[in-house]
Design an enzyme around this catalytic site. Structure first.
Site, PDB file in Angstrom:
ATOM      1  N   ASP A 183       0.854  -1.185   0.000  1.00 36.61           N
ATOM      2  CA  ASP A 183       0.000   0.000   0.000  1.00 36.61           C
ATOM      3  C   ASP A 183       0.889   1.234   0.000  1.00 36.61           C
ATOM      4  OD1 ASP A 183      -1.844   1.982   0.357  1.00 36.61           O
ATOM      5  OD2 ASP A 183      -2.617   1.240   2.269  1.00 36.61           O
ATOM      6  N   HIS A 185      -0.183   4.197  -0.060  1.00 38.60           N
ATOM      7  CA  HIS A 185      -0.876   5.126   0.845  1.00 38.60           C
ATOM      8  C   HIS A 185      -0.832   6.567   0.350  1.00 38.60           C
ATOM      9  CE1 HIS A 185      -2.399   6.017   5.021  1.00 38.60           C
ATOM     10  NE2 HIS A 185      -2.903   4.815   4.809  1.00 38.60           N
ATOM     11  N   GLU A 209      -1.289  -0.850  -4.056  1.00 39.80           N
ATOM     12  CA  GLU A 209      -2.467  -0.041  -3.743  1.00 39.80           C
ATOM     13  C   GLU A 209      -2.134   1.449  -3.713  1.00 39.80           C
ATOM     14  OE1 GLU A 209      -5.328   0.505   0.198  1.00 39.80           O
ATOM     15  OE2 GLU A 209      -4.540  -1.479  -0.320  1.00 39.80           O
ATOM     16  N   GLU A 235      -9.999   3.505  -2.217  1.00 39.33           N
ATOM     17  CA  GLU A 235     -10.486   3.805  -0.871  1.00 39.33           C
ATOM     18  C   GLU A 235     -10.908   5.264  -0.724  1.00 39.33           C
ATOM     19  OE1 GLU A 235      -6.983   4.455   2.174  1.00 39.33           O
ATOM     20  OE2 GLU A 235      -6.430   2.875   0.759  1.00 39.33           O
ATOM     21  N   HIS A 284     -11.963  -2.056   0.553  1.00 40.73           N
ATOM     22  CA  HIS A 284     -11.169  -1.421   1.599  1.00 40.73           C
ATOM     23  C   HIS A 284     -11.948  -1.482   2.901  1.00 40.73           C
ATOM     24  CE1 HIS A 284      -9.768   2.387   3.695  1.00 40.73           C
ATOM     25  NE2 HIS A 284      -8.607   1.846   3.379  1.00 40.73           N
TER      26      HIS A 284
END
Length: 381
Positions: A183, A185, A209, A235, A284
């Site tokens: 991820d 992020h 991700e 997400e 998510h």
């Protein structure tokens, strides 16, 4: 069956629960939350409930249309998250009133179990390797990790090597039979993702991700073209309209959040839209038990489901409430890295309202961490 009332419960570590009541004595639960903005989301729920109290609880789609499109200003995380929790509660009521799980109302189950993954945390490669082995020892067959702390938009070769070393340590620890997802992020710029991801390809990752921030969704195509690692995102996308450019960019995995992207109703539609683009579904869910239960109902009805996130051990404070807020935690038992199909009515769980009330009396004030670069400018958390 009329909606007669509701109640909101802010509970640790950073969640908000909603109970919607009807004149038939059937209540449903939802989880409307923008992490770090619980009070703001609660007020949005209260405004929506001004319309809903007195309405027919079974008109789920009509209520979704009114709540998302009835105002001049539409969309965004706060409004859509408020609608998400309400939508979950209404589906819970529908399933409970009919005595069937929600996935039965979505067309019935297409699988018997849903695969899940667990998070691993740490800053040093050895620490991450130990955490990954611990998850595998619990029976999980897939893990996810964030491979970096803050990153400069174009960081140094040393920073890139730290990313590679961390992911390599996890791969060496779990072997080739366990899937690893990473991820980003939103910490990677588009340019950094294009530099780093090709270097990680030999490690056989399940997906990467959010390799770009959501505001740069039109740039996803450049990242997709730069790597063979399947790209995942979603997400921070709040509707099927938000997902459209991501699908067109060639993502492989869609990650709508059932507590942000319009609830069960819209998440199911996003899944169907993803299927037309040969995109898999991995909802998510770094949230509580109600959100996870809602995700699972979609997972069991969506043909293109891949894997489900869940928050045990996620690291945002004490996540034991995932199980502690339930009368019976057995619906979330992991069997060979998967959760068995729920058969109880509604969302398939029983919320321990007494425990929720005790937790809500304490509440929480969780806020998103604030990070800065070495020069003092804001960094993506």
């Amino acid at each position: 069956m009329k909606i007669v009332g509701y109640e909101l419960f802010p509970v640790a570590p950073r969640w908000l629960f909603l109970r919607v009541d009807t004149d038939a004595g059937v209540s449903g639960w939802g989880e409307p939350i923008v992490e770090g903005r619980a009070a703001t989301t609660a007020r949005a729920v209260e405004e929506a409930m001004e319309y809903l109290v007195g309405q027919d609880a079974t008109r789920i789609e009509d209520h979704w249309q009114v709540l998302t499109k009835g105002g001049f200003y539409r969309g965004g995380p706060v409004i859509n998250s408020a609608v998400s929790g309400i939508d979950q509660a209404l589906w819970d009521i529908a399933g409970r009133s009919l005595g069937v799980p929600v996935h039965q109302l979505l067309g019935g189950a297409v699988r018997d179990r849903a695969r899940v993954y667990g998070w691993v945390h740490g800053s040093e490669p050895a620490e991450l390797a130990d955490a990954a082995r611990a998850q595998v020892e619990k029976g999980l067959t897939a893990v996810k990790m964030t491979p970096s702390e803050r990153l400069a938009p174009l960081d140094t070769p040393a920073a890139i090597q730290r990313v590679i070393d961390r992911v390599t340590a996890v791969r060496d620890a779990v072997g080739p039979q366990v899937d690893i997802a990473i991820d980003c992020h939103g910490r990677f710029s588009t340019a950094m993702s294009r530099r780093v991801l090709p270097l990680l390809e030999p490690l056989g990752l399940l997906f990467v991700e959010e390799p770009v921030l959501p505001e740069h969704t039109p740039d996803l195509g450049a990242v997709v073209a730069a790597t063979t690692i399947p790209v995942a995102t979603g997400e921070r996308l709040y509707s099927r309209w938000d997902f459209r450019p991501a699908f067109e960019a060639g993502i492989a995995v869609a990650q709508p959040d059932v507590s942000h992207a319009g609830g069960i109703s819209e998440t199911r539609r996003i899944a169907a839209m993803a299927e037309t683009h040969d995109v898999l579904l991995a909802p998510h869910c770094p949230l509580g038990p109600i959100a996870l239960a809602a995700c699972l109902q979609v997972d069991f009805a969506a043909p293109n489901f891949l894997i489900q996130e869940q928050s045990l051990g996620i690291g945002y404070g004490d996540s034991s409430g995932l199980l502690g807020y339930l009368v019976d935690a057995s619906p979330f038992t992991f069997v060979d890295g998967s959760i068995e199909r729920p058969t109880a009515p509604g969302l398939g769980i029983e919320v321990d309202e007494a425990q929720v009330r005790r937790a809500a009396a304490e509440g929480h004030d969780w806020r998103t961490p604030l990070w800065r670069h070495e020069d003092g400018s804001l960094a993506a958390w």
